[in-house]
Design a protein around this motif. Structure first.
Motif, PDB file in Angstrom:
ATOM      1  N   UNK A 144       0.742  -1.228   0.066  1.00  0.00           N
ATOM      2  CA  UNK A 144       0.012   0.085   0.009  1.00  0.00           C
ATOM      3  C   UNK A 144       0.781   1.319   0.001  1.00  0.00           C
ATOM      4  N   UNK A 145       1.763   1.210   0.784  1.00  0.00           N
ATOM      5  CA  UNK A 145       2.703   2.440   0.902  1.00  0.00           C
ATOM      6  C   UNK A 145       3.582   2.390  -0.647  1.00  0.00           C
ATOM      7  N   UNK A 146       3.974   1.468  -1.158  1.00  0.00           N
ATOM      8  CA  UNK A 146       4.626   1.363  -2.379  1.00  0.00           C
ATOM      9  C   UNK A 146       3.774   2.090  -3.558  1.00  0.00           C
ATOM     10  N   UNK A 147       2.485   1.687  -3.523  1.00  0.00           N
ATOM     11  CA  UNK A 147       1.525   2.223  -4.461  1.00  0.00           C
ATOM     12  C   UNK A 147       1.451   3.863  -4.220  1.00  0.00           C
ATOM     13  N   UNK A 148       1.733   4.301  -3.251  1.00  0.00           N
ATOM     14  CA  UNK A 148       1.489   5.776  -2.933  1.00  0.00           C
ATOM     15  C   UNK A 148       3.083   6.291  -3.131  1.00  0.00           C
ATOM     16  N   UNK A 149       3.914   5.679  -3.741  1.00  0.00           N
ATOM     17  CA  UNK A 149       5.140   6.304  -4.316  1.00  0.00           C
ATOM     18  C   UNK A 149       6.338   5.948  -3.849  1.00  0.00           C
ATOM     19  N   UNK A 150       6.165   5.384  -2.170  1.00  0.00           N
ATOM     20  CA  UNK A 150       7.519   5.252  -1.513  1.00  0.00           C
ATOM     21  C   UNK A 150       8.556   4.397  -2.284  1.00  0.00           C
ATOM     22  N   UNK A 151       9.720   4.446  -2.111  1.00  0.00           N
ATOM     23  CA  UNK A 151      10.745   3.732  -2.721  1.00  0.00           C
ATOM     24  C   UNK A 151      11.773   3.278  -1.967  1.00  0.00           C
ATOM     25  N   UNK A 152      12.191   4.117  -0.795  1.00  0.00           N
ATOM     26  CA  UNK A 152      13.169   3.540   0.228  1.00  0.00           C
ATOM     27  C   UNK A 152      12.552   3.324   1.479  1.00  0.00           C
ATOM     28  N   UNK A 153      12.193   1.871   1.830  1.00  0.00           N
ATOM     29  CA  UNK A 153      11.495   1.841   2.897  1.00  0.00           C
ATOM     30  C   UNK A 153      12.329   0.369   3.293  1.00  0.00           C
ATOM     31  N   UNK A 154      12.121   0.625   5.095  1.00  0.00           N
ATOM     32  CA  UNK A 154      12.731  -0.621   5.885  1.00  0.00           C
ATOM     33  C   UNK A 154      11.584  -0.885   6.674  1.00  0.00           C
ATOM     34  N   UNK A 155      11.717  -2.262   7.263  1.00  0.00           N
ATOM     35  CA  UNK A 155      10.607  -2.657   8.212  1.00  0.00           C
ATOM     36  C   UNK A 155      11.398  -3.089   9.438  1.00  0.00           C
ATOM     37  N   UNK A 156      10.558  -2.527  10.715  1.00  0.00           N
ATOM     38  CA  UNK A 156      11.353  -2.715  11.908  1.00  0.00           C
ATOM     39  C   UNK A 156      10.268  -3.214  12.788  1.00  0.00           C
ATOM     40  N   UNK A 157      10.766  -4.515  13.394  1.00  0.00           N
ATOM     41  CA  UNK A 157      10.099  -5.030  14.461  1.00  0.00           C
ATOM     42  C   UNK A 157      10.706  -5.558  15.687  1.00  0.00           C
TER      43      UNK A 157
END
Length: 207
Positions: A144-157
């Motif tokens: 969903x976030x990529x669909x809004x244009x984000x390209x530089x993403x990290x996941x922190x859990x």
């Protein structure tokens, strides 16, 4: 894509307090805030910098500032618990929110809430959620976030299961994952083992 497990004595100590079933909601949240601060410090150490002219009380010199806008995106509802700690370290970060659920019959993901600051396409987006179990919510949120244009993403859990890490790697190989701990497996109910139970319920005091 990389998967990083943070090997930090204080994180291990505080996470053990959170795992304890007898830990109160207050102490659970306090330790979550503190772990989030430690994780924020670790994940941000390689952020890109740009030069900045500054003047100290002694002379002019060249300093640094982070070269990208930081956007924190908690996955509702438990992800909210990581925001305070991250924002203590990153006070200028903007905050987005996303809520996902899956239809129990069709298993089709549905987005029930989403609100983001402008400029996602040029921002460093950090998606936060205490648990990475099956990986379903994380995968849907990232899409969903990529669909809004984000390209530089990290996941922190906070805590992840091997099943969720594998699924997320396959679905989004361009997204780095950082965990405080990688646990053993998922049980038949989809809970992380040993885990810490339902993070949202323990954080908010609900059953």
């Amino acid at each position: 894509m990389s998967v990083k497990i943070l090997d930090h004595a204080l994180i291990k100590h505080k996470l053990s307090i959170m795992r304890d079933k007898n830990t109160s909601t207050y102490i659970f949240k306090q330790n979550l805030d503190e772990i989030a601060m430690l994780m924020a410090y670790e994940v941000s150490k390689d952020f890109p910098l740009k030069l900045k002219d500054i003047e100290t009380p002694v002379c002019k010199t060249t300093g640094y500032e982070v070269d990208k806008q930081i956007v924190l995106v908690p996955i509702l509802r438990a992800g909210i618990g990581l925001v305070d700690g991250f924002r203590t370290i990153m006070p200028n970060a903007k905050i987005g929110h996303i809520g996902m659920y899956r239809d129990e019959e069709t298993l089709i993901p549905h987005e029930y809430y989403a609100r983001f600051p402008s400029g996602l396409e040029s921002s460093k987006v950090i998606i936060v959620d205490p648990m990475l179990a099956t990986g379903g919510s994380a995968m849907d949120a990232i899409k969903a976030i990529k669909d809004r244009g984000a390209k530089d993403i990290m996941m922190v859990c906070l805590v992840g299961a091997p099943e969720g890490v594998k699924a997320l790697q396959e679905a989004h190989p361009d997204v780095d994952i950082t965990l405080a701990a990688l646990d053993h497996h998922l049980n038949e109910k989809g809970y992380i083992v040993p885990g810490l139970g339902d993070a949202g319920d323990r954080l908010f005091g609900t059953d």
